[in-house]
Design a protein around this motif. Structure first.
Motif, PDB file in Angstrom:
ATOM      1  N   GLN A 117       0.863  -1.202  -0.032  1.00  0.00           N
ATOM      2  CA  GLN A 117       0.064  -0.159  -0.102  1.00  0.00           C
ATOM      3  C   GLN A 117       0.937   1.296  -0.252  1.00  0.00           C
ATOM      4  O   GLN A 117       0.580   2.243  -0.573  1.00  0.00           O
ATOM      5  CB  GLN A 117      -1.047   0.145   1.434  1.00  0.00           C
ATOM      6  N   ILE A 118       1.928   1.219   0.610  1.00  0.00           N
ATOM      7  CA  ILE A 118       2.841   2.198   0.828  1.00  0.00           C
ATOM      8  C   ILE A 118       3.380   2.511  -0.707  1.00  0.00           C
ATOM      9  O   ILE A 118       3.305   3.744  -1.277  1.00  0.00           O
ATOM     10  CB  ILE A 118       4.097   2.080   1.585  1.00  0.00           C
ATOM     11  N   SER A 119       3.925   1.466  -1.257  1.00  0.00           N
ATOM     12  CA  SER A 119       4.660   1.728  -2.552  1.00  0.00           C
ATOM     13  C   SER A 119       3.487   2.043  -3.601  1.00  0.00           C
ATOM     14  O   SER A 119       3.796   2.856  -4.465  1.00  0.00           O
ATOM     15  CB  SER A 119       5.216   0.255  -2.874  1.00  0.00           C
ATOM     16  N   ASP A 120       2.053   1.500  -3.442  1.00  0.00           N
ATOM     17  CA  ASP A 120       1.252   1.848  -4.404  1.00  0.00           C
ATOM     18  C   ASP A 120       0.929   3.498  -4.254  1.00  0.00           C
ATOM     19  O   ASP A 120       0.657   3.974  -5.409  1.00  0.00           O
ATOM     20  CB  ASP A 120      -0.174   1.213  -3.849  1.00  0.00           C
ATOM     21  N   ILE A 121       0.827   3.844  -3.281  1.00  0.00           N
ATOM     22  CA  ILE A 121       0.447   5.289  -3.229  1.00  0.00           C
ATOM     23  C   ILE A 121       1.666   6.258  -3.654  1.00  0.00           C
ATOM     24  O   ILE A 121       1.535   7.267  -4.418  1.00  0.00           O
ATOM     25  CB  ILE A 121       0.261   5.768  -1.367  1.00  0.00           C
ATOM     26  N   GLN A 122       2.815   5.632  -3.260  1.00  0.00           N
ATOM     27  CA  GLN A 122       4.027   6.556  -3.866  1.00  0.00           C
ATOM     28  C   GLN A 122       4.206   6.449  -5.367  1.00  0.00           C
ATOM     29  O   GLN A 122       4.539   7.276  -6.093  1.00  0.00           O
ATOM     30  CB  GLN A 122       5.354   5.892  -3.130  1.00  0.00           C
ATOM     31  N   ASP A 123       3.744   5.021  -5.997  1.00  0.00           N
ATOM     32  CA  ASP A 123       3.783   5.086  -7.372  1.00  0.00           C
ATOM     33  C   ASP A 123       2.744   5.996  -8.092  1.00  0.00           C
ATOM     34  O   ASP A 123       2.796   6.516  -9.151  1.00  0.00           O
ATOM     35  CB  ASP A 123       3.491   3.689  -7.847  1.00  0.00           C
ATOM     36  N   MET A 124       1.531   6.225  -7.408  1.00  0.00           N
ATOM     37  CA  MET A 124       0.272   6.993  -8.071  1.00  0.00           C
ATOM     38  C   MET A 124       0.852   8.467  -7.931  1.00  0.00           C
ATOM     39  O   MET A 124       0.700   9.206  -8.832  1.00  0.00           O
ATOM     40  CB  MET A 124      -0.790   6.814  -7.197  1.00  0.00           C
ATOM     41  N   ILE A 125       1.665   8.894  -6.884  1.00  0.00           N
ATOM     42  CA  ILE A 125       2.112  10.260  -6.713  1.00  0.00           C
ATOM     43  C   ILE A 125       3.161  10.304  -7.748  1.00  0.00           C
ATOM     44  O   ILE A 125       3.175  11.505  -8.424  1.00  0.00           O
ATOM     45  CB  ILE A 125       2.987  10.406  -5.448  1.00  0.00           C
TER      46      ILE A 125
END
Length: 359
Positions: A117-125
């Motif tokens: 979830q952390i990497s998902d959010i960072q990727d969307m950013i």
């Protein structure tokens, strides 16, 4: 150990933005069949009107005004969409994004993995997300993702679970239910079903989030205050899944064969508990009273069938409320830091008329 990442951009055509208020309706399909919600049904999210709480605006948080029709919005789902709550929640976000004409919606699913979830959010950013709607897996642990968004003044709304961070500093606002109140309502229904005496087992949700903590506290405190002769004899986690709820219930029945009530902190565990009870030769609704929280169609049908005593709603249709809140915030208006929705109760008096409107 890294999990595979999956970003699913969903492009939506621009449509006329309809005027909305904090009393909003969503229309989604349940896991089994579709149904259109009505104002009296579980399909409508209604925000409690409380103007006394703290608010947040762009001046406090930082950032620039933005029209949703020019915006890239990211939605981070926390858990696999294998239960009706997550299915309805994600669909509601997608439906409303299309309805209001969001330029682009990015969606991810962490599959119950915090690091993902952390990497998902960072990727969307990194993909250009200008606003984020996040359904947190846990109340703690998302700090790196929130910090990445905060560094770029990207507004973050959290839905259905709170994070242990500061509103209007680390994120803009939380949208969701009063989980302590849900637990209290479940306790009241359990006490009524048991005539204020009996032995109850609690199927706890997953650890590490405020939903489980608050639903437990509300239930335990309310029983102690209102029905002290109802004894809680077991508390075990079913991790919010039907399979684990069933297996844990089987263990509890062996250790406490004379239980008369089961409080499941979500419907999926409650449905699993019904299977375990029947397999043990017990008749739900007669030998053992079951109360759960969520408001899925399958569970509400069990109230109609007499196998469950009651179901307390936890409404997952966050799309309209989330995008209305984003629209106001990005337009420069102040929004509440804590948007609490009202939830209904499915009992023997209304379940038969409301089951078609459950998700």
């Amino acid at each position: 150990m890294t999990a595979a990442r999956s970003l699913r951009p969903v492009r939506v055509a621009g449509t006329a933005v309809l005027a909305v208020t904090l009393t909003l309706a969503g229309c989604t399909k349940s896991e089994d069949s579709g149904g259109t919600s009505t104002p009296s049904s579980g399909g409508e999210q209604v925000a409690q009107q409380d103007s006394s709480g703290p608010t947040c605006d762009l001046k406090q948080y930082g950032g620039d005004k933005l029209d949703l029709k020019d915006a890239i919005v990211g939605f981070s789902q926390s858990e696999k969409e294998a239960n009706p709550f997550r299915i309805a929640e994600t669909q509601s976000i997608k439906d409303e994004a299309q309805k209001v004409g969001v330029k682009q919606l990015l969606t991810t699913n962490a599959n119950s993995q915090l690091n993902k979830q952390i990497s998902d959010i960072q990727d969307m950013i990194n993909q250009g997300a200008q606003a984020l709607i996040v359904a947190p897996l846990n109340s703690d642990g998302l700090e790196p993702a929130l910090a990445a968004a905060r560094a770029k003044n990207i507004p973050v709304l959290t839905v259905d679970r709170k994070v242990n961070s500061q509103a209007c500093k680390d994120y803009v606002a939380f949208l969701g239910s009063n989980f302590v109140e849900q637990g209290k309502r479940a306790a009241d229904e359990m006490a009524k079903a048991l005539n204020n005496k009996g032995k109850v087992a609690i199927l706890l949700g997953s650890s590490g989030n405020n939903v489980t903590t608050d639903r437990t506290k509300g239930f335990v405190d309310e029983l102690k205050a209102k029905a002290p002769d109802v004894e809680i004899v077991a508390q075990q986690t079913g991790e919010f899944t039907r399979e684990k709820g069933q297996s844990v219930m089987e263990q509890i029945i062996q250790a406490q064969p004379d239980i008369t009530g089961v409080y499941a902190e979500n419907d999926e565990m409650g449905l699993g508990a019904l299977v375990a009870l029947k397999s043990a030769g017990k008749t739900p609704g007669t030998d053992v009273q079951v109360v759960s929280i969520d408001g899925t169609r399958n569970a509400v049908q069990k109230v109609v069938d007499g196998e469950m005593a009651a179901v307390v709603e936890s409404n997952p249709r966050f799309g309209p409320l989330a995008f209305d809140t984003l629209k106001k915030f990005l337009g420069g208006d102040a929004v509440p830091q804590n948007v609490v929705i009202t939830d209904k109760l499915y009992g023997k008096d209304n379940a038969s008329t409301e089951v078609s409107n459950a998700y």
